[in-house]
Motif scaffolding. Structure first.
Motif, PDB file in Angstrom:
ATOM      1  N   ASP A 296      35.975 -36.126 -30.532  1.00 41.20           N
ATOM      2  CA  ASP A 296      35.398 -34.892 -29.989  1.00 41.20           C
ATOM      3  C   ASP A 296      35.507 -33.743 -30.972  1.00 41.20           C
ATOM      4  O   ASP A 296      34.750 -32.767 -30.876  1.00 41.20           O
ATOM      5  N   VAL A 297      36.456 -33.840 -31.910  1.00 38.51           N
ATOM      6  CA  VAL A 297      36.714 -32.760 -32.856  1.00 38.51           C
ATOM      7  C   VAL A 297      36.910 -33.362 -34.238  1.00 38.51           C
ATOM      8  O   VAL A 297      37.518 -34.428 -34.384  1.00 38.51           O
ATOM      9  N   PHE A 298      36.398 -32.682 -35.265  1.00 38.95           N
ATOM     10  CA  PHE A 298      36.616 -33.063 -36.651  1.00 38.95           C
ATOM     11  C   PHE A 298      37.564 -32.070 -37.310  1.00 38.95           C
ATOM     12  O   PHE A 298      37.377 -30.859 -37.192  1.00 38.95           O
ATOM     13  N   ILE A 299      38.576 -32.595 -38.012  1.00 35.73           N
ATOM     14  CA  ILE A 299      39.512 -31.765 -38.769  1.00 35.73           C
ATOM     15  C   ILE A 299      39.312 -32.083 -40.244  1.00 35.73           C
ATOM     16  O   ILE A 299      39.422 -33.243 -40.650  1.00 35.73           O
ATOM     17  N   ARG A 300      39.041 -31.057 -41.044  1.00 41.17           N
ATOM     18  CA  ARG A 300      38.859 -31.279 -42.479  1.00 41.17           C
ATOM     19  C   ARG A 300      39.526 -30.158 -43.263  1.00 41.17           C
ATOM     20  O   ARG A 300      39.614 -29.022 -42.789  1.00 41.17           O
ATOM     21  N   PRO A 301      40.030 -30.473 -44.444  1.00 39.49           N
ATOM     22  CA  PRO A 301      40.726 -29.451 -45.232  1.00 39.49           C
ATOM     23  C   PRO A 301      39.753 -28.413 -45.786  1.00 39.49           C
ATOM     24  O   PRO A 301      38.623 -28.736 -46.184  1.00 39.49           O
ATOM     25  N   ALA A 302      40.191 -27.169 -45.806  1.00 38.05           N
ATOM     26  CA  ALA A 302      39.411 -26.075 -46.371  1.00 38.05           C
ATOM     27  C   ALA A 302      39.837 -25.849 -47.815  1.00 38.05           C
ATOM     28  O   ALA A 302      40.943 -26.232 -48.216  1.00 38.05           O
ATOM     29  N   PRO A 303      38.997 -25.228 -48.641  1.00 35.91           N
ATOM     30  CA  PRO A 303      39.361 -24.991 -50.047  1.00 35.91           C
ATOM     31  C   PRO A 303      40.627 -24.166 -50.215  1.00 35.91           C
ATOM     32  O   PRO A 303      41.334 -24.318 -51.212  1.00 35.91           O
ATOM     33  N   ASP A 304      40.941 -23.289 -49.257  1.00 37.00           N
ATOM     34  CA  ASP A 304      42.118 -22.428 -49.391  1.00 37.00           C
ATOM     35  C   ASP A 304      43.396 -23.090 -48.888  1.00 37.00           C
ATOM     36  O   ASP A 304      44.452 -22.441 -48.807  1.00 37.00           O
ATOM     37  N   GLY A 305      43.362 -24.375 -48.530  1.00 43.46           N
ATOM     38  CA  GLY A 305      44.556 -25.069 -48.067  1.00 43.46           C
ATOM     39  C   GLY A 305      44.721 -25.088 -46.562  1.00 43.46           C
ATOM     40  O   GLY A 305      45.620 -25.764 -46.052  1.00 43.46           O
ATOM     41  N   SER A 306      43.900 -24.372 -45.816  1.00 44.17           N
ATOM     42  CA  SER A 306      43.961 -24.387 -44.360  1.00 44.17           C
ATOM     43  C   SER A 306      43.120 -25.560 -43.837  1.00 44.17           C
ATOM     44  O   SER A 306      42.686 -26.421 -44.604  1.00 44.17           O
ATOM     45  N   TRP A 307      42.882 -25.561 -42.529  1.00 43.11           N
ATOM     46  CA  TRP A 307      42.132 -26.650 -41.911  1.00 43.11           C
ATOM     47  C   TRP A 307      40.948 -26.093 -41.138  1.00 43.11           C
ATOM     48  O   TRP A 307      41.062 -25.086 -40.450  1.00 43.11           O
ATOM     49  N   LEU A 308      39.810 -26.758 -41.268  1.00 45.06           N
ATOM     50  CA  LEU A 308      38.603 -26.386 -40.531  1.00 45.06           C
ATOM     51  C   LEU A 308      38.480 -27.298 -39.317  1.00 45.06           C
ATOM     52  O   LEU A 308      38.601 -28.521 -39.422  1.00 45.06           O
ATOM     53  N   VAL A 309      38.242 -26.694 -38.171  1.00 42.13           N
ATOM     54  CA  VAL A 309      38.132 -27.434 -36.910  1.00 42.13           C
ATOM     55  C   VAL A 309      36.705 -27.298 -36.403  1.00 42.13           C
ATOM     56  O   VAL A 309      36.253 -26.183 -36.093  1.00 42.13           O
ATOM     57  N   ASP A 310      35.994 -28.404 -36.323  1.00 41.76           N
ATOM     58  CA  ASP A 310      34.595 -28.411 -35.877  1.00 41.76           C
ATOM     59  C   ASP A 310      34.440 -29.317 -34.672  1.00 41.76           C
ATOM     60  O   ASP A 310      35.004 -30.419 -34.625  1.00 41.76           O
ATOM     61  N   LEU A 311      33.667 -28.877 -33.707  1.00 39.70           N
ATOM     62  CA  LEU A 311      33.314 -29.744 -32.588  1.00 39.70           C
ATOM     63  C   LEU A 311      32.260 -30.759 -33.023  1.00 39.70           C
ATOM     64  O   LEU A 311      31.397 -30.449 -33.849  1.00 39.70           O
ATOM     65  N   ASN A 312      32.350 -31.943 -32.471  1.00 43.55           N
ATOM     66  CA  ASN A 312      31.372 -32.984 -32.771  1.00 43.55           C
ATOM     67  C   ASN A 312      30.148 -32.793 -31.880  1.00 43.55           C
ATOM     68  O   ASN A 312      30.240 -32.980 -30.662  1.00 43.55           O
TER      69      ASN A 312
END
Length: 509
Positions: A296-312
């Motif tokens: 239901d959710v995608f977690i991917r690393p951001a360039p600044d070291g944080s995490w991007l949370v996107d809904l599927n």
């Protein structure tokens, strides 16, 4: 004082739980497949609802007659629905009150554009199932064959209690193919989960002990060896035979007798026993279409070291209210009953669209907070799971615990380490000595296992000694808790371990 009946006028406030309000709450805990089924039923029942990807019907002056005919057909459908089913529920005014405490967070998310649902690349995807219209379609959907995955997962839940080992076991089971073999190298699973390869091997040993015998083997030789061990027939001669299965396939009996050190009769019996084994232990289970877990959710690393949370977006049904069609049919209503039906259809349609939007935002908020709380897991692996409960997440995002519980039920998130159910990120806390930060129960179990694995044969650790060592490292834990964790890890007592190591040492001499 005489008792007598009297009338009093009292004023108070209460939240009326209308059927639609209850349904809005239930939407939170539905999986994406259950949600798709629910939305499909609403699309069939409500003539004012349409899918977001459906283009509106063009209305051209020259084709006004055909448009009127189409309107009439749709209106008659609405009238038929009104006659057959009616509208058993009415939309209450309490829907907005359910999420009243969430309005500040919703406003903040909207200001940041967090409710935008980007299309995330990747190989994830899925679609909802449907009943076949044939005579056997519905009945075959009622009783489904037990899949190998479900059979193994049910057994794993009984023998493994540590959350981290359950995650490792779940990934190993996911990697078992239809024939029952492990289709992914252990090293790759360990690297993805961020744990030692030896720990994955230990969990794999537990999975290989599940029914059916021989499951999760990496090749035919290991599959045969597991089944022979279960039958207590894996003696040195049989080990030599299993190590040379290529000679068995070529029927080179002379070489096999020389390698195994047996005569003609024994080698014939050994080969016959191997042929009675099942080289594909998974084929006895249902071979139907496997239910794919769609995150239901995608977690991917951001360039600044944080995490991007996107809904599927694949798990988010998008529906619209056809206001144009509503204006047409409402103007042609012939009596009060028809006008009431059309009004209720509009209310229900508006309720569904708002509820779906709110559900998506709520999932996004809960997932984002889980990622923030468990940053160590996503960055470094399963051993860095923090203690986490529903109340911590609920307080952080301004929701009730029951709402967080519903959101994390039947929801999955995908990250570079794999696909995980949201509820797996909640783990009990073990207090720290002094004023240190609490430890997760899984981290303490892992520490206990490490200490016992590293103990020398001449200095086996008792439960009291483990308690002392843990307290020296800042973990405040009782002896009975250590015993409970040790037993959940299927580790014998110190006395049994001392006897086993002494016997092993005597055998080596």
């Amino acid at each position: 004082m005489a008792m007598m009946p009297r009338m009093e006028l009292r004023q108070g406030q209460s939240l009326v739980m209308t059927p639609q309000l209850l349904q809005a709450i239930k939407l939170l805990q539905l999986s994406h497949l259950e949600l798709q089924t629910f939305v499909e039923n609403e699309l069939e029942r409500n003539p004012l609802l349409e899918r977001a990807d459906e283009a509106p019907e063009p209305v051209v002056p020259d084709a006004m007659a055909s448009a009127m005919a189409a309107d009439t057909e749709r209106y008659e459908r609405a009238e038929s629905l009104n006659t057959q089913e009616g509208m058993e529920t009415r939309l209450g005014t309490g829907l907005d009150n359910v999420f009243q405490a969430e309005q500040p967070q919703v406003a903040r998310l909207e200001a940041q554009g967090a409710d935008t649902l980007p299309v995330t690349g990747g190989s994830y995807g899925g679609s909802g199932g449907s009943f076949d219209e044939g005579p056997e379609g519905f009945e075959s959907g009622l009783v489904a064959d037990l899949s190998l995955h479900d059979h193994l997962a049910a057994q794993l839940d009984l023998i493994v209690t540590a959350p981290a080992d359950r995650l490792i076991g779940a990934h190993l089971i996911d990697a078992v193919d239809e024939a029952g073999y492990l289709s992914e190298p252990v090293a790759e699973i360990a690297a993805r989960l961020g744990v030692a390869e030896a720990r994955v091997e230990k969990v794999l040993h537990l999975v290989q002990g599940l029914d059916p015998s021989g499951v999760a083997a990496r090749d035919v030789a290991e599959c045969v060896a597991i089944q022979l061990r279960d039958r207590d027939r894996y003696d040195p001669a049989m080990q030599a035979l299993v190590a040379n299965l290529a000679l068995v396939a070529r029927r080179d009996l002379a070489a096999l007798k020389r390698i195994c050190g047996v005569d003609d009769e024994d080698i014939a019996d050994m080969i016959a026993e191997i042929r009675r084994l099942d080289p594909k232990p998974g084929r006895a289970f249902g071979g139907g279409t496997a239910a794919t877990v769609v995150p239901d959710v995608f977690i991917r690393p951001a360039p600044d070291g944080s995490w991007l949370v996107d809904l599927n977006p694949e798990t988010l049904p998008r529906v619209l209210v056809n206001q144009t069609y509503h204006a047409r049919v409402s103007g042609r209503a012939r009596n009060e009953e028809e006008r009431s039906f059309i009004a209720e259809c509009l209310q229900t349609a508006n309720w569904l669209t708002r509820s779906l939007e709110q559900r998506a935002r709520t999932i996004l908020k809960v997932a984002s907070e889980i990622v923030r709380q468990q940053d160590g897991f996503f960055a470094h692996g399963v051993e860095h799971l923090r203690p986490l409960n529903l109340k911590t997440v609920a307080d952080a995002i301004g929701m009730h615990e029951s709402t967080v519980s519903r959101v994390t039920s039947n929801k999955y998130l995908a990250c570079p380490r794999g696909v995980f159910e949201m509820k797996y990120f909640f783990s009990a806390a073990i207090a720290a000595t002094g004023h240190g930060e609490a430890h997760s129960a899984e981290a303490v179990r892992h520490r206990i296992r490490q200490m016992i694995d590293e103990e020398p044969p001449g200095a086996v650790l008792s439960d009291d000694a483990i308690v002392t060592k843990l307290k020296d490292s800042g973990i405040d834990i009782a002896r009975r808790t250590v015993a409970k964790y040790r037993e959940s890890l299927r580790i014998p007592s110190s006395m049994e371990r001392r006897r086993e190591k002494a016997a092993r040492g005597a055998g080596q001499r």
